[in-house]
Design a protein around this motif. Structure first.
Motif, mmCIF file in Angstrom:
data_model
loop_
_atom_site.group_PDB
_atom_site.id
_atom_site.type_symbol
_atom_site.label_atom_id
_atom_site.label_comp_id
_atom_site.label_asym_id
_atom_site.label_seq_id
_atom_site.Cartn_x
_atom_site.Cartn_y
_atom_site.Cartn_z
ATOM 1 N N ILE A 1 0.852 -1.187 0.000
ATOM 2 C CA ILE A 1 0.000 0.000 0.000
ATOM 3 C C ILE A 1 0.888 1.237 0.000
ATOM 4 C CG2 ILE A 1 -1.906 1.196 1.161
ATOM 5 C CD1 ILE A 1 -2.349 -1.500 2.720
ATOM 6 N N SER A 2 0.463 2.267 -0.716
ATOM 7 C CA SER A 2 1.196 3.526 -0.712
ATOM 8 C C SER A 2 0.217 4.682 -0.804
ATOM 9 C CB SER A 2 2.188 3.584 -1.872
ATOM 10 O OG SER A 2 2.921 4.793 -1.833
ATOM 11 N N SER A 3 0.328 5.612 0.136
ATOM 12 C CA SER A 3 -0.564 6.761 0.181
ATOM 13 C C SER A 3 0.176 8.027 -0.221
ATOM 14 C CB SER A 3 -1.143 6.916 1.597
ATOM 15 O OG SER A 3 -1.877 8.108 1.728
ATOM 16 N N LEU A 4 -0.200 8.588 -1.364
ATOM 17 C CA LEU A 4 0.268 9.899 -1.829
ATOM 18 C C LEU A 4 1.788 10.036 -1.840
ATOM 19 C CD1 LEU A 4 -2.406 12.185 -0.112
ATOM 20 C CD2 LEU A 4 -2.359 11.336 -2.466
ATOM 21 N N ALA A 5 2.450 9.021 -2.369
ATOM 22 C CA ALA A 5 3.912 9.069 -2.471
ATOM 23 C C ALA A 5 4.412 8.824 -3.886
ATOM 24 C CB ALA A 5 4.535 8.044 -1.518
ATOM 25 N N MET A 6 3.650 8.129 -4.703
ATOM 26 C CA MET A 6 4.156 7.700 -6.008
ATOM 27 C C MET A 6 4.444 8.864 -6.950
ATOM 28 S SD MET A 6 4.461 4.429 -5.751
ATOM 29 C CE MET A 6 4.550 3.717 -7.385
ATOM 30 N N HIS A 7 3.757 10.000 -6.781
ATOM 31 C CA HIS A 7 4.015 11.139 -7.676
ATOM 32 C C HIS A 7 5.320 11.851 -7.327
ATOM 33 C CE1 HIS A 7 1.185 12.486 -4.474
ATOM 34 N NE2 HIS A 7 2.061 13.466 -4.349
ATOM 35 N N TYR A 8 5.972 11.457 -6.233
ATOM 36 C CA TYR A 8 7.300 11.994 -5.898
ATOM 37 C C TYR A 8 8.421 11.106 -6.425
ATOM 38 C CZ TYR A 8 4.818 14.949 -2.506
ATOM 39 O OH TYR A 8 3.971 15.842 -1.903
ATOM 40 N N VAL A 9 8.070 9.982 -7.035
ATOM 41 C CA VAL A 9 9.056 8.996 -7.486
ATOM 42 C C VAL A 9 9.339 9.191 -8.971
ATOM 43 C CG1 VAL A 9 9.454 6.543 -7.895
ATOM 44 C CG2 VAL A 9 8.434 7.297 -5.735
ATOM 45 N N GLU A 10 10.616 9.355 -9.296
ATOM 46 C CA GLU A 10 10.981 9.517 -10.704
ATOM 47 C C GLU A 10 10.893 8.196 -11.458
ATOM 48 O OE1 GLU A 10 14.618 11.337 -13.442
ATOM 49 O OE2 GLU A 10 14.899 11.089 -11.287
ATOM 50 N N ASP A 11 11.412 7.126 -10.875
ATOM 51 C CA ASP A 11 11.467 5.822 -11.548
ATOM 52 C C ASP A 11 10.221 5.008 -11.227
ATOM 53 O OD1 ASP A 11 12.245 3.577 -12.931
ATOM 54 O OD2 ASP A 11 13.773 2.961 -11.472
ATOM 55 N N PHE A 12 9.091 5.442 -11.755
ATOM 56 C CA PHE A 12 7.822 4.758 -11.505
ATOM 57 C C PHE A 12 7.883 3.306 -11.979
ATOM 58 C CE2 PHE A 12 3.366 3.867 -12.983
ATOM 59 C CZ PHE A 12 2.759 3.878 -11.746
ATOM 60 N N ASP A 13 8.414 3.091 -13.165
ATOM 61 C CA ASP A 13 8.499 1.743 -13.727
ATOM 62 C C ASP A 13 9.320 0.817 -12.824
ATOM 63 O OD1 ASP A 13 8.166 -0.053 -16.222
ATOM 64 O OD2 ASP A 13 10.329 -0.099 -15.842
ATOM 65 N N GLY A 14 10.447 1.309 -12.337
ATOM 66 C CA GLY A 14 11.290 0.487 -11.479
ATOM 67 C C GLY A 14 10.630 0.154 -10.152
ATOM 68 N N VAL A 15 9.948 1.127 -9.558
ATOM 69 C CA VAL A 15 9.265 0.889 -8.282
ATOM 70 C C VAL A 15 8.134 -0.115 -8.474
ATOM 71 C CG1 VAL A 15 7.832 1.949 -6.488
ATOM 72 C CG2 VAL A 15 9.897 3.107 -7.268
ATOM 73 N N TYR B 1 -2.647 1.962 -4.243
ATOM 74 C CA TYR B 1 -1.943 3.219 -3.992
ATOM 75 C C TYR B 1 -2.775 4.412 -4.413
ATOM 76 C CZ TYR B 1 -0.553 4.451 -8.815
ATOM 77 O OH TYR B 1 -0.542 4.839 -10.123
ATOM 78 N N SER B 2 -2.450 5.563 -3.809
ATOM 79 C CA SER B 2 -3.057 6.828 -4.195
ATOM 80 C C SER B 2 -1.964 7.784 -4.642
ATOM 81 C CB SER B 2 -3.842 7.434 -3.026
ATOM 82 O OG SER B 2 -2.978 7.711 -1.932
ATOM 83 N N GLN B 3 -2.351 8.701 -5.494
ATOM 84 C CA GLN B 3 -1.442 9.746 -5.945
ATOM 85 C C GLN B 3 -2.267 10.982 -6.290
ATOM 86 O OE1 GLN B 3 0.062 8.255 -10.012
ATOM 87 N NE2 GLN B 3 -0.758 10.297 -10.413
ATOM 88 N N GLU B 4 -1.583 12.111 -6.468
ATOM 89 C CA GLU B 4 -2.273 13.276 -6.988
ATOM 90 C C GLU B 4 -2.791 12.960 -8.386
ATOM 91 O OE1 GLU B 4 0.009 16.847 -6.946
ATOM 92 O OE2 GLU B 4 0.320 16.804 -4.777
ATOM 93 N N SER B 5 -3.928 13.529 -8.721
ATOM 94 C CA SER B 5 -4.490 13.326 -10.055
ATOM 95 C C SER B 5 -3.506 13.773 -11.127
ATOM 96 C CB SER B 5 -5.791 14.120 -10.198
ATOM 97 O OG SER B 5 -6.188 14.170 -11.552
ATOM 98 N N PRO B 6 -3.399 13.037 -12.226
ATOM 99 C CA PRO B 6 -2.568 13.494 -13.340
ATOM 100 C C PRO B 6 -2.972 14.867 -13.877
ATOM 101 C CG PRO B 6 -3.058 11.180 -13.597
ATOM 102 C CD PRO B 6 -3.892 11.662 -12.447
ATOM 103 N N MET B 7 -4.215 15.284 -13.600
ATOM 104 C CA MET B 7 -4.622 16.629 -14.002
ATOM 105 C C MET B 7 -4.004 17.692 -13.097
ATOM 106 S SD MET B 7 -8.577 16.251 -15.278
ATOM 107 C CE MET B 7 -9.146 15.253 -13.909
ATOM 108 N N LEU C 1 -6.151 10.192 -7.424
ATOM 109 C CA LEU C 1 -6.387 8.953 -8.156
ATOM 110 C C LEU C 1 -5.978 7.809 -7.245
ATOM 111 C CD1 LEU C 1 -6.934 7.315 -10.798
ATOM 112 C CD2 LEU C 1 -4.491 7.621 -11.324
ATOM 113 N N ILE C 2 -6.884 6.845 -7.049
ATOM 114 C CA ILE C 2 -6.589 5.673 -6.211
ATOM 115 C C ILE C 2 -6.743 4.428 -7.076
ATOM 116 C CG2 ILE C 2 -7.237 4.356 -4.176
ATOM 117 C CD1 ILE C 2 -8.175 7.974 -4.304
ATOM 118 N N VAL C 3 -5.770 3.543 -6.993
ATOM 119 C CA VAL C 3 -5.690 2.387 -7.894
ATOM 120 C C VAL C 3 -5.500 1.105 -7.078
ATOM 121 C CG1 VAL C 3 -4.420 1.349 -9.806
ATOM 122 C CG2 VAL C 3 -4.580 3.843 -9.636
ATOM 123 N N ARG C 4 -6.209 0.046 -7.491
ATOM 124 C CA ARG C 4 -5.980 -1.290 -6.924
ATOM 125 C C ARG C 4 -5.678 -2.249 -8.065
ATOM 126 N NH1 ARG C 4 -8.922 -5.356 -2.622
ATOM 127 N NH2 ARG C 4 -8.662 -7.233 -3.866
#
Length: 246
Positions: free
Chosen positions: A112-126, A142-148, A239-242
């Motif tokens: 689970i990850s709450s509002l952290a993935m948009h701070y990660v540069e290497d999304f694919d690697g994570v 996980y949740s992240q800020e909306s791409p908008m 945006l929240i994704v499962r």
């Protein structure tokens, strides 16, 4: 790859903590309920929390029956609070960047990850590391800020009428995936913008099955109490994704 640790900046840390200490905020009203609504039954499960922050979520997973929770955060200041205020024999806190979780010699049923993935540069690697850390049939939520929002790079976010009422979002450069710096408590807070299609395709190409996506909106009761949140109908904050490991 850069590993951002803005939360150990004293000014940012104090500003963020004050924001989260407020009872009424978008995290409490929208992000957390949506995130928790996607949780599976945690009884007896092993949970990895990426970007665990102050550790409140780790404690919640224990209350929901998790047998073991590992909380990972790059911020020493965050983990100091977590260990002081949200400790439990079943919780282990690790001072580590999300990009480095491949070093954890353990498998988990739920990540689970709450509002952290948009701070990660290497999304694919994570995402690939998360897939490897999950047991078969395990889920990643996980949740992240909306791409908008993550594509915002300056200027006015909104067009308003003569009374200051927001008419619509000013959206630009959505298709330019890049690192954007903004001011939030301090200067030069870096966010990484990715389009919805990039997010979905990265998860799918890694081997995940997309199970659910939520962009939380206010209901009539909440709008009656907090009418300013009508903005979310123009642009959801989160945006929240499962997804599930095949």
């Amino acid at each position: 790859m850069a590993k951002q640790n803005i939360y150990d900046n004293e000014t940012f840390f104090e500003g963020y903590k004050a924001l989260r200490d407020k009872e009424v905020n978008a995290n409490n009203l929208f992000e957390m309920p949506a995130l928790f609504s996607l949780l599976p039954d945690l009884i007896g499960k092993r949970v990895l929390d990426l970007g665990c922050g102050f550790g409140e979520h780790c404690m919640e997973y224990i209350r929901r029956g998790a047998d073991r929770v590992v909380g990972v955060d790059i911020s020493e200041k965050m983990l100091e609070v977590a260990k002081e205020e949200n400790s439990d024999p079943k919780i282990t806190y690790l001072n580590m960047a999300m990009e480095d979780i491949g070093a954890i010699d353990e498998k988990f049923d739920v990540v689970i990850s709450s509002l952290a993935m948009h701070y990660v540069e290497d999304f694919d690697g994570v995402v690939r590391n998360i897939y490897e850390k999950l047991t078969e049939g395990g889920v990643f939520i996980y949740s992240q800020e909306s791409p908008m929002s993550t594509c915002y790079s300056g200027g006015s976010r909104w067009t308003t009428d003569e009374d200051g009422v927001k008419i619509h979002l000013n959206l630009s450069n959505y298709g330019r995936e890049a690192e954007y710096s903004s001011e939030w408590f301090v200067d030069d807070v870096k966010r990484y913008h990715r389009m919805f299609s990039t997010i979905v395709n990265t998860l799918a190409d890694t081997g995940f099955t997309i199970e659910k996506m939520i962009e939380p909106l206010p209901d009539d009761e909440l709008l009656a109490k907090y009418p300013d949140y009508y903005d979310l109908f123009h642009r959801p904050d989160f945006l929240i994704v499962r997804v599930k490991k095949n």
